[in-house]
Motif scaffolding. Sequence first.
Motif, PDB file in Angstrom:
ATOM      1  N   GLU A   1       0.789  -1.224   0.000  1.00 23.63           N
ATOM      2  CA  GLU A   1       0.000   0.000   0.000  1.00 23.63           C
ATOM      3  C   GLU A   1       0.825   1.281   0.000  1.00 23.63           C
ATOM      4  O   GLU A   1       0.404   2.293  -0.551  1.00 23.63           O
ATOM      5  CB  GLU A   1      -0.944   0.021   1.215  1.00 23.63           C
ATOM      6  N   VAL A   2       1.977   1.275   0.640  1.00 23.28           N
ATOM      7  CA  VAL A   2       2.720   2.525   0.834  1.00 23.28           C
ATOM      8  C   VAL A   2       3.445   2.933  -0.435  1.00 23.28           C
ATOM      9  O   VAL A   2       3.838   2.097  -1.250  1.00 23.28           O
ATOM     10  CB  VAL A   2       3.730   2.383   1.987  1.00 23.28           C
ATOM     11  N   ASN A   3       3.621   4.256  -0.608  1.00 25.16           N
ATOM     12  CA  ASN A   3       4.356   4.766  -1.755  1.00 25.16           C
ATOM     13  C   ASN A   3       5.760   5.195  -1.331  1.00 25.16           C
ATOM     14  O   ASN A   3       6.145   5.079  -0.165  1.00 25.16           O
ATOM     15  CB  ASN A   3       3.604   5.925  -2.414  1.00 25.16           C
ATOM     16  N   PHE A   4       6.511   5.700  -2.273  1.00 24.05           N
ATOM     17  CA  PHE A   4       7.909   6.055  -2.022  1.00 24.05           C
ATOM     18  C   PHE A   4       8.034   7.124  -0.938  1.00 24.05           C
ATOM     19  O   PHE A   4       8.859   7.008  -0.025  1.00 24.05           O
ATOM     20  CB  PHE A   4       8.556   6.546  -3.327  1.00 24.05           C
ATOM     21  N   GLY A   5       7.205   8.157  -1.034  1.00 23.25           N
ATOM     22  CA  GLY A   5       7.277   9.247  -0.057  1.00 23.25           C
ATOM     23  C   GLY A   5       6.947   8.783   1.350  1.00 23.25           C
ATOM     24  O   GLY A   5       7.596   9.193   2.320  1.00 23.25           O
ATOM     25  N   GLU A   6       5.944   7.916   1.485  1.00 18.15           N
ATOM     26  CA  GLU A   6       5.572   7.417   2.811  1.00 18.15           C
ATOM     27  C   GLU A   6       6.676   6.552   3.407  1.00 18.15           C
ATOM     28  O   GLU A   6       6.982   6.646   4.601  1.00 18.15           O
ATOM     29  CB  GLU A   6       4.268   6.620   2.703  1.00 18.15           C
ATOM     30  N   LEU A   7       7.273   5.699   2.577  1.00 20.71           N
ATOM     31  CA  LEU A   7       8.375   4.878   3.071  1.00 20.71           C
ATOM     32  C   LEU A   7       9.558   5.740   3.482  1.00 20.71           C
ATOM     33  O   LEU A   7      10.210   5.477   4.500  1.00 20.71           O
ATOM     34  CB  LEU A   7       8.814   3.883   1.997  1.00 20.71           C
ATOM     35  N   ARG A   8       9.839   6.755   2.697  1.00 19.20           N
ATOM     36  CA  ARG A   8      10.964   7.631   3.014  1.00 19.20           C
ATOM     37  C   ARG A   8      10.746   8.360   4.327  1.00 19.20           C
ATOM     38  O   ARG A   8      11.699   8.605   5.079  1.00 19.20           O
ATOM     39  CB  ARG A   8      11.150   8.644   1.878  1.00 19.20           C
ATOM     40  N   GLU A   9       9.507   8.668   4.642  1.00 18.37           N
ATOM     41  CA  GLU A   9       9.188   9.396   5.869  1.00 18.37           C
ATOM     42  C   GLU A   9       9.094   8.454   7.072  1.00 18.37           C
ATOM     43  O   GLU A   9       9.650   8.756   8.134  1.00 18.37           O
ATOM     44  CB  GLU A   9       7.854  10.128   5.689  1.00 18.37           C
ATOM     45  N   LYS A  10       8.420   7.310   6.912  1.00 21.74           N
ATOM     46  CA  LYS A  10       8.116   6.459   8.052  1.00 21.74           C
ATOM     47  C   LYS A  10       9.077   5.276   8.211  1.00 21.74           C
ATOM     48  O   LYS A  10       9.274   4.793   9.327  1.00 21.74           O
ATOM     49  CB  LYS A  10       6.689   5.922   7.939  1.00 21.74           C
ATOM     50  N   SER A  11       9.656   4.805   7.122  1.00 21.51           N
ATOM     51  CA  SER A  11      10.549   3.641   7.175  1.00 21.51           C
ATOM     52  C   SER A  11      11.793   3.893   6.330  1.00 21.51           C
ATOM     53  O   SER A  11      12.033   3.203   5.321  1.00 21.51           O
ATOM     54  CB  SER A  11       9.820   2.381   6.693  1.00 21.51           C
ATOM     55  N   PRO A  12      12.606   4.862   6.730  1.00 20.63           N
ATOM     56  CA  PRO A  12      13.765   5.228   5.893  1.00 20.63           C
ATOM     57  C   PRO A  12      14.791   4.107   5.747  1.00 20.63           C
ATOM     58  O   PRO A  12      15.399   3.953   4.682  1.00 20.63           O
ATOM     59  CB  PRO A  12      14.355   6.438   6.622  1.00 20.63           C
ATOM     60  N   PHE A  13      15.008   3.325   6.803  1.00 24.89           N
ATOM     61  CA  PHE A  13      16.002   2.253   6.709  1.00 24.89           C
ATOM     62  C   PHE A  13      15.500   1.130   5.809  1.00 24.89           C
ATOM     63  O   PHE A  13      16.261   0.579   5.006  1.00 24.89           O
ATOM     64  CB  PHE A  13      16.319   1.720   8.102  1.00 24.89           C
ATOM     65  N   LEU A  14      14.235   0.774   5.928  1.00 26.21           N
ATOM     66  CA  LEU A  14      13.661  -0.234   5.044  1.00 26.21           C
ATOM     67  C   LEU A  14      13.779   0.192   3.594  1.00 26.21           C
ATOM     68  O   LEU A  14      14.154  -0.604   2.723  1.00 26.21           O
ATOM     69  CB  LEU A  14      12.191  -0.480   5.407  1.00 26.21           C
ATOM     70  N   LEU A  15      13.481   1.449   3.310  1.00 22.90           N
ATOM     71  CA  LEU A  15      13.597   1.960   1.945  1.00 22.90           C
ATOM     72  C   LEU A  15      15.044   1.881   1.456  1.00 22.90           C
ATOM     73  O   LEU A  15      15.300   1.489   0.313  1.00 22.90           O
ATOM     74  CB  LEU A  15      13.091   3.402   1.878  1.00 22.90           C
ATOM     75  N   LEU A  16      15.981   2.244   2.318  1.00 25.21           N
ATOM     76  CA  LEU A  16      17.397   2.174   1.952  1.00 25.21           C
ATOM     77  C   LEU A  16      17.787   0.744   1.589  1.00 25.21           C
ATOM     78  O   LEU A  16      18.487   0.503   0.593  1.00 25.21           O
ATOM     79  CB  LEU A  16      18.252   2.680   3.118  1.00 25.21           C
TER      80      LEU A  16
END
Length: 512
Positions: A76-91
């Motif tokens: 469900e989450v988009n790039f911006g949401e991941l960058r804000e709420k789950s930065p390490f997961l996105l990395l």
Amino acid sequence: MDGVSDVRDLIAIVLSQTARSGIQASETQTCSVSPKPKWRNDFIDRELLNIAEGEELLLKFRTDLMPLFPFVLIHEVNFGELREKSPFLLLCIMSACLEHKPALQQRFEFEVRSVISTRIMMNMERDMDILRGLLVHIAWSHYHWRNYHTQVYMLLQMAMAIVVDLGLDRYDNLRMRHIYDHGEDMEGSQREQVLCLTPDGQRAFLGCYYLCSKASIFRRQLNMKYTDWVNHCAECLGQRAEYPSDQYIKALIEIQLLARKSELELENPAHATNNDELFQSIDVLENKIEQLFVQNKKCNTWALRLELNATPAIVLGHALSQRDRHHQYNQRRLLRIARSAFNIVTVFLATPTSVTPNLPMFSYTSIWYGLLVLSKLSLLSDAAKEDNSLEVHSRDIHNLGLAAMQKMETISRGKDVWDNCRAVIGSMLSWLEKSRTKSKEIQLHKESSRKQEVENPDLLPEPVPEDSPLVTVSAVTEDWDATVWHQMLQDLTWIGGIPVEQQSAVHSFQGP
């Protein structure tokens, strides 16, 4: 006049201050409406990637990688949401999707290590962002083959510790907590209790358990403690099944639970089941997984297919460590193990070239395990079998290994993980051929000695040649992987040893 002048000056000062206050108030009001973006200093801010590239890699993860490792879902989450709420997961997701750019991927791997050092070690942080990021990074950690052996086991230990600290294992033990006031502490405790009941929390817990189970094939110390909560979480996800991949999680965990049960029964023969019951359990599990394939024909199931074919070898292969019980092996068990080991490699060879580079670490663990099992069976003495109908030829293993090497060569860009895997398999093939030749020399020497047909015991008869010479693999890279692989093949520590009559042949070999 001086008094009037002083009054005018005072009025001017007041008006000036009022004006400045109005500007400040206006600025404050503006800031409250449009706050200045937080400076993250992440990979976007430092221009390692732009947002468009990041979104493309995130789509790649969702489409190509996530179905192969269903323990971390981000539907469900988009790039911006991941960058804000789950930065390490996105990395970690970005890092896992950059295998086509090895140099950039190496920079991202350094970023991952830096964040781990800061957040886990220095700041003592424990949250789902860190745990899920670690699981993704570990699942594709073979991409970072230069640092793999020095990192992956340490990262697994960290993931296990975070699972405990977050209370995801529901086990009564000491957990790390920050010191809050009473109200905040109670709130944090409630969050822990709720987290272990959420699908994401249960997936992460089972993901850690699964990765540890697979890694423990080659490093037994990493076995994560089994509790009833493992089975409960797998059952919950299977029954709830928010996504088709939740059913895959249940199947993957059931394979590991059956393997663990088989291993424990060997350690304690009093609780061992007979072969028929064990085979029946394997058959039931295989049928359930086959039904999943029928129900989800459009899904990417290649990782699960590899695990399905590896099931008999993983479950039954533990028995190969019982050196003193080799004479008790029946043909049915050995044939089942051999067939499974061959199927592992053949399924890998059938994997589409678009899927092969995205397979996670545990898929390659199964492939290496299958090659080891075949090597073991090819070196078993005739005394270990009831008859001679089981034949595992070194030539067949050699051909399978060469085919796997050729497949990896097609996706290699040079000096990457695939190139390294080729060297590892080449090392195994070289070792196996030399061990087979040495074993034949020793066997022929013993037979000749018994018949007293050799006058000079120092002269050994020539090994019996096969129909055609094997293709030898030369110039094997002597890096850490080749060394570790060779050591495992030489000592076979993962299965506890080899027959006594083969030890002299194996240990006399000093390397390619």
